[in-house]
Motif scaffolding. Structure first.
Motif, PDB file in Angstrom:
ATOM      1  N   UNK A   1       9.338   7.478 -12.700  1.00  0.00           N
ATOM      2  CA  UNK A   1       9.680   6.841 -13.810  1.00  0.00           C
ATOM      3  C   UNK A   1      10.778   5.906 -13.906  1.00  0.00           C
ATOM      4  N   UNK A   2      11.763   6.506 -13.134  1.00  0.00           N
ATOM      5  CA  UNK A   2      13.165   5.482 -12.930  1.00  0.00           C
ATOM      6  C   UNK A   2      12.844   4.308 -12.334  1.00  0.00           C
ATOM      7  N   UNK A   3      11.782   4.243 -11.555  1.00  0.00           N
ATOM      8  CA  UNK A   3      11.360   3.029 -10.830  1.00  0.00           C
ATOM      9  C   UNK A   3      10.702   1.845 -11.758  1.00  0.00           C
ATOM     10  N   UNK A   4      10.431   2.231 -12.819  1.00  0.00           N
ATOM     11  CA  UNK A   4      10.111   1.190 -14.005  1.00  0.00           C
ATOM     12  C   UNK A   4      11.133   0.974 -14.913  1.00  0.00           C
ATOM     13  N   UNK A   5      12.326   1.301 -14.760  1.00  0.00           N
ATOM     14  CA  UNK A   5      13.182   1.136 -15.700  1.00  0.00           C
ATOM     15  C   UNK A   5      14.347   0.312 -15.468  1.00  0.00           C
ATOM     16  N   UNK A   6      14.289  -0.238 -14.137  1.00  0.00           N
ATOM     17  CA  UNK A   6      15.030  -1.579 -13.948  1.00  0.00           C
ATOM     18  C   UNK A   6      15.195  -2.969 -14.920  1.00  0.00           C
ATOM     19  N   UNK A   7      16.144  -3.530 -14.944  1.00  0.00           N
ATOM     20  CA  UNK A   7      16.097  -4.696 -15.593  1.00  0.00           C
ATOM     21  C   UNK A   7      15.073  -5.707 -15.537  1.00  0.00           C
ATOM     22  N   UNK A   8      14.649  -5.948 -14.128  1.00  0.00           N
ATOM     23  CA  UNK A   8      13.537  -6.750 -13.839  1.00  0.00           C
ATOM     24  C   UNK A   8      12.100  -6.326 -14.473  1.00  0.00           C
ATOM     25  N   UNK A   9      11.789  -4.902 -14.277  1.00  0.00           N
ATOM     26  CA  UNK A   9      10.584  -4.431 -14.788  1.00  0.00           C
ATOM     27  C   UNK A   9      10.875  -4.550 -16.646  1.00  0.00           C
ATOM     28  N   UNK A  10      11.839  -4.289 -16.982  1.00  0.00           N
ATOM     29  CA  UNK A  10      12.133  -4.249 -18.471  1.00  0.00           C
ATOM     30  C   UNK A  10      11.657  -5.765 -18.885  1.00  0.00           C
ATOM     31  N   UNK A  11      12.467  -6.961 -18.381  1.00  0.00           N
ATOM     32  CA  UNK A  11      12.324  -8.112 -18.634  1.00  0.00           C
ATOM     33  C   UNK A  11      10.684  -8.322 -18.574  1.00  0.00           C
ATOM     34  N   UNK A  12      10.099  -8.018 -17.512  1.00  0.00           N
ATOM     35  CA  UNK A  12       8.829  -8.438 -17.171  1.00  0.00           C
ATOM     36  C   UNK A  12       8.018  -7.879 -18.616  1.00  0.00           C
ATOM     37  N   UNK A  13       8.206  -6.668 -18.764  1.00  0.00           N
ATOM     38  CA  UNK A  13       7.300  -5.963 -19.900  1.00  0.00           C
ATOM     39  C   UNK A  13       7.633  -6.703 -21.344  1.00  0.00           C
ATOM     40  N   UNK A  14       8.933  -7.023 -21.406  1.00  0.00           N
ATOM     41  CA  UNK A  14       9.244  -7.767 -22.752  1.00  0.00           C
ATOM     42  C   UNK A  14       8.448  -9.156 -22.653  1.00  0.00           C
TER      43      UNK A  14
ATOM     44  N   UNK B   1      -8.472 -11.575 -19.370  1.00  0.00           N
ATOM     45  CA  UNK B   1      -8.864 -11.261 -20.803  1.00  0.00           C
ATOM     46  C   UNK B   1      -9.268  -9.819 -20.834  1.00  0.00           C
ATOM     47  N   UNK B   2      -9.939  -9.295 -20.064  1.00  0.00           N
ATOM     48  CA  UNK B   2     -10.404  -7.609 -20.119  1.00  0.00           C
ATOM     49  C   UNK B   2      -9.266  -6.770 -19.737  1.00  0.00           C
ATOM     50  N   UNK B   3      -8.122  -7.276 -19.225  1.00  0.00           N
ATOM     51  CA  UNK B   3      -7.143  -6.297 -18.807  1.00  0.00           C
ATOM     52  C   UNK B   3      -5.976  -6.516 -19.899  1.00  0.00           C
ATOM     53  N   UNK B   4      -6.051  -7.207 -21.048  1.00  0.00           N
ATOM     54  CA  UNK B   4      -5.116  -7.685 -21.940  1.00  0.00           C
ATOM     55  C   UNK B   4      -3.915  -8.237 -21.434  1.00  0.00           C
ATOM     56  N   UNK B   5      -4.324  -9.186 -20.371  1.00  0.00           N
ATOM     57  CA  UNK B   5      -3.350  -9.959 -19.760  1.00  0.00           C
ATOM     58  C   UNK B   5      -2.755  -9.256 -18.495  1.00  0.00           C
ATOM     59  N   UNK B   6      -1.681  -9.571 -17.985  1.00  0.00           N
ATOM     60  CA  UNK B   6      -1.017  -9.324 -16.754  1.00  0.00           C
ATOM     61  C   UNK B   6      -0.623  -7.613 -16.927  1.00  0.00           C
ATOM     62  N   UNK B   7      -0.977  -7.004 -15.987  1.00  0.00           N
ATOM     63  CA  UNK B   7      -0.801  -5.508 -15.969  1.00  0.00           C
ATOM     64  C   UNK B   7       0.473  -4.987 -14.818  1.00  0.00           C
ATOM     65  N   UNK B   8       1.114  -5.898 -14.514  1.00  0.00           N
ATOM     66  CA  UNK B   8       2.280  -5.758 -13.666  1.00  0.00           C
ATOM     67  C   UNK B   8       3.411  -5.029 -14.559  1.00  0.00           C
ATOM     68  N   UNK B   9       4.421  -4.768 -13.650  1.00  0.00           N
ATOM     69  CA  UNK B   9       5.692  -4.405 -14.211  1.00  0.00           C
ATOM     70  C   UNK B   9       5.813  -2.791 -14.978  1.00  0.00           C
ATOM     71  N   UNK B  10       4.809  -2.147 -14.463  1.00  0.00           N
ATOM     72  CA  UNK B  10       4.568  -0.741 -15.111  1.00  0.00           C
ATOM     73  C   UNK B  10       4.233  -0.870 -16.495  1.00  0.00           C
ATOM     74  N   UNK B  11       3.568  -2.070 -16.914  1.00  0.00           N
ATOM     75  CA  UNK B  11       3.237  -1.957 -18.210  1.00  0.00           C
ATOM     76  C   UNK B  11       2.392  -0.773 -18.785  1.00  0.00           C
ATOM     77  N   UNK B  12       2.184  -0.211 -20.154  1.00  0.00           N
ATOM     78  CA  UNK B  12       1.366   0.720 -20.513  1.00  0.00           C
ATOM     79  C   UNK B  12      -0.066   0.442 -20.036  1.00  0.00           C
ATOM     80  N   UNK B  13      -0.509   1.307 -19.547  1.00  0.00           N
ATOM     81  CA  UNK B  13      -1.823   1.088 -19.175  1.00  0.00           C
ATOM     82  C   UNK B  13      -2.041   0.161 -17.749  1.00  0.00           C
ATOM     83  N   UNK B  14      -0.975  -0.200 -17.141  1.00  0.00           N
ATOM     84  CA  UNK B  14      -1.035  -1.093 -16.133  1.00  0.00           C
ATOM     85  C   UNK B  14      -0.329  -0.473 -14.925  1.00  0.00           C
ATOM     86  N   UNK B  15       0.234  -1.156 -14.058  1.00  0.00           N
ATOM     87  CA  UNK B  15       0.625  -0.591 -12.746  1.00  0.00           C
ATOM     88  C   UNK B  15       2.038  -1.303 -12.121  1.00  0.00           C
TER      89      UNK B  15
END
Ligand code: SF4
Length: 482
Positions: A383-396, A336-350
């Motif tokens: 930044x290219x490392x967070x632009x794969x389809x895998x990461x984009x789909x995770x963020x979506x 709850x305190x991290x606004x959910x999952x912080x993976x996939x290079x999410x804004x404010x995540x990692x």
């Protein structure tokens, strides 16, 4: 970016609180606490549920008081406190970090990740049962020093981040071209590092050097008390850990503890005794509970805390955070305190980069598409490392689940985890993005239907337990507003 007078006020109250002494410190700490409540609960531009914001306040307040207690005890030097304020509060959240973040947002439509986890080596001097990284003495994979260096630089220059987590393997055995992990910290004095370590290699000289650098907080693994720690990590390890802790305290290096929560120690992790001992007697400033994730060496669903045990740990986590003001982050109960999952290079995540340079959404998702060394060789950057389809789909998935929602539209963040709590969705993303397994264990898990079914059933049971709490405790007030 110029600070507003209101932000200036918050930074100044914090600095005066942390860096003064006696009653003056307490006076400014209280003042800062009020400011923090106002900033977190009353000034949330995202429109998150008020109860979510209140929990964030409780956690930050717990960090503030956990630090204050140890400054008073002399376990947390003012040099480290000064550098934390300088690097994390001023550097990342204000001044240059804010400008870079704004530029990124303008270019991509959303903010950059705040930090990353790097495991520079797979090697380890121990051989723990069920290690998530399957590390050990026999492994020699490691990242070249100049690659580690470049990654750290790019977090700062491309994303405005000033915080890096170092994991492993055991980071203290890392060595490349005559350079060790301490040389990374030395080269980046304007960054702050949290290093997960087994603690056994923190000698007197190492503790002293960490104190001089003042930009690092080691986080040492225990499994409970001596019996539980030695049972998983090896005989005599607990004693070595306690000796290392005494050295860190002597030099004023604030330290944390990390614990793997399993079905076997879940009851201990639901007791006051455990937290009182480590926060009051041992003097930890922060604590990280990672509930056992069925990945890595000898993975099994049988070690995961049951859904009922997980809920018991949830209530205990809230209790120590709110009533005792101990800073404890429990993955996955603190979602709850991290606004959910912080993976996939999410804004404010990692995101996570391992010893081979493979780029993974999270330390607990052993699947990847890109490799940072290949990206660099082709002329790309971090930044290219967070632009794969895998990461984009995770963020979506994250955005739809709750990150981009407000009020009562936010999904159940008591079940935040992509791979574990939402396993069916995770598998859809993994298949669509054609992910590659990080190691043999991950390859076996990917094809194991019984494993997937077990996790999906776990999720269903957990949803039955958490959904009413999420609805009543976090969303009820939001619904009443409509
Ligand atoms: S995938 Fe799970 S463990 Fe990883 S950041 Fe998301 S919630 Fe945490």
């Amino acid at each position: 970016m110029k600070l507003t007078s209101w932000e200036e006020k918050g930074a100044s109250l914090l600095a005066r609180g942390i860096l003064s002494s006696g009653p003056v410190r307490r006076f400014f700490i209280r003042k800062f606490e009020n400011w923090l409540y106002d900033a977190t609960v009353n000034h949330d531009s995202f429109g998150r549920p008020r109860k979510v914001q209140e929990d964030k306040f409780y956690l930050l307040r717990a960090l503030l008081y956990s630090a204050e207690r140890n400054i008073q005890r002399g376990y947390f030097s003012k040099d480290v406190a000064r550098r934390m304020i300088e690097n994390l509060v001023k550097g990342a959240f204000m001044h240059s970090g804010k400008d870079i973040e704004a530029q990124f947002k303008e270019k991509y439509g959303y903010g950059p990740p705040s930090f990353l986890v790097i495991s520079p080596t797979k090697a380890c001097n121990l051989h723990c049962i069920g290690c998530y990284a399957a590390s050990g003495k026999a492994f020699h994979e490691k990242l070249p020093f100049d690659v580690v260096n470049r990654i750290v630089n790019e977090v700062k220059e491309l994303w405005g981040g000033r915080f890096i987590v170092i994991s492993g393997g055991e980071p203290m055995v890392y060595e490349d071209n005559g350079k060790t992990i301490l040389d990374v910290y030395e080269q980046h004095r304007d960054m702050f590092f949290l290093m997960f370590t087994n603690g056994t290699l923190i000698t007197e000289d190492v503790a002293k050097r960490m104190a001089d650098l003042a930009n690092i907080t080691p986080t040492i693994s225990v499994e409970g008390f001596e019996k539980e720690t030695d049972a998983r990590r090896g005989k005599g390890v607990y004693k070595k850990v306690m000796e290392a802790i005494e050295r860190l305290k002597k030099y004023g290096v604030p330290f944390g503890l990390s614990i793997t929560g399993t079905r076997l120690n879940a009851d201990l992790l639901s007791s006051d005794e455990f937290y009182d001992f480590y926060f009051e007697e041992v003097g930890t400033t922060h604590m990280w509970i990672f509930q056992y994730m069925p990945i890595g060496r000898g993975f099994t669903l049988d070690l995961m805390p049951t859904p009922e045990q997980r809920m018991k740990m949830y209530w205990q986590w809230r209790k120590v955070m709110i009533e005792k003001k101990y800073f404890v982050a429990d993955f996955w109960n603190s979602g709850v305190v991290s606004d959910g999952c912080i993976a996939y290079g999410r804004p404010g995540g990692y995101l996570y980069i391992d010893w081979n340079g493979n780029v993974m959404p999270c330390v607990f998702i052993p699947y990847y598409v890109d490799n940072i060394i290949d990206i660099y060789n082709k002329g790309g950057n971090l930044t290219d490392a967070i632009m794969s389809d895998f990461f984009k789909k995770g963020r979506e998935w994250q955005f739809n689940y709750g990150y981009m929602k407000s009020g009562d539209e936010v999904g159940n963040w008591l079940m935040p985890c992509s791979i574990r709590d939402n396993h069916r969705e995770f598998m859809r993303i993994a298949v669509e993005a054609h992910v590659k397994p990080e190691d043999e264990n991950a390859a076996i898990a990917l094809k194991d239907q019984e494993y997937h079914q077990g996790l999906i059933e776990y999720d269903e049971k957990l949803r039955e337990l958490t959904e009413p709490i999420w609805e009543e405790m976090f969303l009820e007030k939001e619904k009443a507003k409509v």
